[in-house]
Scaffold this motif. Structure first.
Motif, short mmCIF file in Angstrom:
data_model
loop_
_atom_site.label_atom_id
_atom_site.label_comp_id
_atom_site.label_asym_id
_atom_site.label_seq_id
_atom_site.Cartn_x
_atom_site.Cartn_y
_atom_site.Cartn_z
N GLN A 120 -0.36 -24.65 -7.51
CA GLN A 120 0.74 -24.43 -8.47
C GLN A 120 1.03 -25.67 -9.31
O GLN A 120 1.52 -25.57 -10.43
CB GLN A 120 2.01 -23.99 -7.74
CG GLN A 120 1.96 -22.61 -7.13
CD GLN A 120 1.21 -22.58 -5.81
OE1 GLN A 120 0.89 -23.63 -5.24
NE2 GLN A 120 0.93 -21.39 -5.31
N LYS A 140 -2.25 -23.21 -14.08
CA LYS A 140 -1.28 -22.28 -14.65
C LYS A 140 -1.14 -21.06 -13.74
O LYS A 140 -2.08 -20.69 -13.03
CB LYS A 140 -1.73 -21.83 -16.04
CG LYS A 140 -1.74 -22.94 -17.09
CD LYS A 140 -2.22 -22.41 -18.42
CE LYS A 140 -2.25 -23.51 -19.49
NZ LYS A 140 -2.77 -23.01 -20.77
N LYS A 141 0.02 -20.43 -13.79
CA LYS A 141 0.27 -19.26 -12.95
C LYS A 141 -0.72 -18.15 -13.24
O LYS A 141 -1.24 -17.49 -12.32
CB LYS A 141 1.70 -18.75 -13.18
CG LYS A 141 2.10 -17.61 -12.26
CD LYS A 141 3.54 -17.21 -12.48
CE LYS A 141 3.93 -16.05 -11.56
NZ LYS A 141 5.35 -15.65 -11.75
N GLU A 142 -1.03 -17.93 -14.54
CA GLU A 142 -1.98 -16.87 -14.90
C GLU A 142 -3.41 -17.19 -14.43
O GLU A 142 -4.18 -16.29 -14.13
CB GLU A 142 -1.97 -16.62 -16.41
CG GLU A 142 -2.17 -17.85 -17.28
CD GLU A 142 -0.86 -18.47 -17.72
OE1 GLU A 142 -0.82 -18.98 -18.87
OE2 GLU A 142 0.11 -18.46 -16.94
N GLU A 173 -3.53 -16.22 -10.69
CA GLU A 173 -3.60 -14.77 -10.52
C GLU A 173 -4.96 -14.22 -10.96
O GLU A 173 -5.51 -13.33 -10.33
CB GLU A 173 -2.48 -14.10 -11.32
CG GLU A 173 -1.09 -14.36 -10.78
CD GLU A 173 -0.94 -13.92 -9.32
OE1 GLU A 173 -1.42 -12.81 -9.00
OE2 GLU A 173 -0.34 -14.67 -8.53
#
Length: 325
Positions: A101, A105-107, A110
């Protein structure tokens, strides 16, 4: 009697697949694939390869010596350079693995999970890791080949008993610094959509074998190009070594892919047993990824350092002799 037999088999099964030695071996391969490959090459080059070369029949002793010198110089340089460069990169990638994290990046997280519960279980994310860990070998292939060419005369000199060896700079410091900055830089690269797409598309490919084969081909190409122009190696010794290097690399890559294909079923069984024996181990995926990296490295290493030298040294001299006629 049957109960005892089952228990013995169970003990034997768990004793191997749960052993700390195996786990450390596989963890080393997963954590630093480039250094694992260099270490394997160094061990085989210092033991099996010289014996294989010197056992080659109907080949001049000097050509055998120069082939041994090339092998020894190459693997020592490979190990030292890989150790120096890989340490900070492996540490930086480790920082990302511990706290994705912070660096991704968060994307990106995922996207690279790609259906897996965690990043550790994601084949796509593990491939993105190995682009850097195994890519070290490709990055140093050209400079290593050049240094190999420059260092080979000194190894030959040492093998001949000549003590006039160069003084090496002992002040070199390869300690990695600012791993957090390097982690941020690597994180930005992984955030790149093209890298993520490549990782997802090739998640189930034999990336370790492909990149090691490419590294060997690149190293040999640069070495041969430099050797053909070198004035430090006798002209009548160049051709046998050039043919030896080309034949050895081509045969090792082709035989490596063949042996990898032939051993795929036993490898799948090994992974399944590894899963069963370590189903509650939180580092299970690390061991499995380590095995996938270790397998092609061991196959290419055994073929290149044990089997091929006998063939390439023999035919390298024969082709060279015919070319002169």
């Amino acid at each position: 009697m049957k109960v005892n037999s089952v228990n013995k088999n169970s003990i034997s099964f768990n004793g191997f697949y749960n052993s700390n030695a195996l786990k450390k071996f596989l963890s080393f391969a997963e954590n630093n694939g480039a250094l694992f490959a260099s270490t394997t090459a160094l061990v085989l080059s210092a033991t099996i390869r010289p014996m294989s070369i010197m056992a080659t029949p109907k080949t001049e002793k000097e050509n055998k010596k120069i082939a041994c010198a090339k092998a020894i110089t190459s693997t020592i340089l490979d190990f030292l350079i890989t150790f120096a460069i890989s340490a900070p990169i492996v540490k930086a990638v480790g920082n990302i693995n511990k706290n994705p994290q912070k660096y991704l990046k968060k994307e990106t997280i995922e996207n690279l999970k790609n259906g897996a519960k965690t990043l550790d279980e994601s084949s796509a994310y593990n491939l993105a890791n190995q682009i850097f860990k195994l890519g070290i070998g490709v990055a140093i292939a050209a400079p290593k080949a050049i240094l190999n060419l420059l260092g080979m005369p000194y190894v030959l000199s040492a093998m001949s008993g000549d003590k006039k060896n160069p003084n090496y700079d002992k002040s070199l410091n390869f300690k990695g610094k600012n791993s957090d900055k390097l982690s941020c830089w690597i994180g930005k690269i992984i955030d790149n959509k093209a890298i993520q797409k490549f990782s997802k598309n090739n998640a189930d490919s034999n990336f370790p074998l492909h990149i090691n084969a490419f590294k060997d081909a690149l190293t040999t190409s640069v070495f041969v190009a430099g050797l053909s122009k070198s004035k430090k190696v006798e002209a009548d010794r160049k051709e046998p070594l050039i043919y030896n290097s080309i034949i050895g690399t081509v045969l090792s890559i082709l035989s490596g892919y063949f042996m990898d294909s032939v051993t795929q079923k036993p490898a799948d069984k090994f992974i399944q047993k590894l899963r069963t024996a370590n189903k509650n181990d939180p580092h299970l995926e690390k061991y499995i990824n380590g095995f996938k990296i270790a397998k092609p490295v061991m196959i290419l290493g055994i073929m290149y350092y044990a089997v091929i030298p006998f063939v390439s040294t023999f035919f390298g001299e024969k082709i060279s002799n015919k070319a002169r006629q």
